[in-house]
Design a protein around this motif. Sequence first.
Motif, mmCIF file in Angstrom:
data_model
loop_
_atom_site.group_PDB
_atom_site.id
_atom_site.type_symbol
_atom_site.label_atom_id
_atom_site.label_comp_id
_atom_site.label_asym_id
_atom_site.label_seq_id
_atom_site.Cartn_x
_atom_site.Cartn_y
_atom_site.Cartn_z
ATOM 1 N N LEU A 4 -93.035 -10.365 -56.227
ATOM 2 C CA LEU A 4 -92.363 -11.364 -57.052
ATOM 3 C C LEU A 4 -92.684 -11.070 -58.505
ATOM 4 O O LEU A 4 -93.816 -10.708 -58.835
ATOM 5 C CB LEU A 4 -92.856 -12.769 -56.702
ATOM 6 N N THR A 21 -96.652 -10.445 -52.419
ATOM 7 C CA THR A 21 -96.653 -11.644 -51.587
ATOM 8 C C THR A 21 -96.432 -11.309 -50.121
ATOM 9 O O THR A 21 -95.960 -10.219 -49.786
ATOM 10 C CB THR A 21 -95.579 -12.626 -52.098
ATOM 11 N N ASN A 26 -96.148 -16.755 -49.952
ATOM 12 C CA ASN A 26 -94.961 -16.823 -50.804
ATOM 13 C C ASN A 26 -94.889 -18.138 -51.582
ATOM 14 O O ASN A 26 -94.655 -18.129 -52.797
ATOM 15 C CB ASN A 26 -93.710 -16.621 -49.952
ATOM 16 N N ARG A 30 -95.187 -18.441 -55.671
ATOM 17 C CA ARG A 30 -94.096 -18.990 -56.476
ATOM 18 C C ARG A 30 -94.587 -20.146 -57.354
ATOM 19 O O ARG A 30 -94.207 -20.260 -58.520
ATOM 20 C CB ARG A 30 -92.943 -19.453 -55.593
#
Length: 57
Positions: A4, A21, A26, A30
């Motif tokens: 990411l 990730t 995840n 984020r």
Amino acid sequence: MPELRLIDPDGYTVPQGVRTTTPDTNTQDREALKQLAAEHAAQWAGFGYDARDYRIV
């Protein structure tokens, strides 16, 4: 593993804005990038940066 990236409004990757990730991390990654966007935007607010204009790709 997927990666990411936090991208600023000008299209550049934010320093420390890259996370490797997994499906298990995840969501946390984020959220960490969203926090980083808020911090980065606050640092550059005088130049018109706003955390809502950042993207996670």
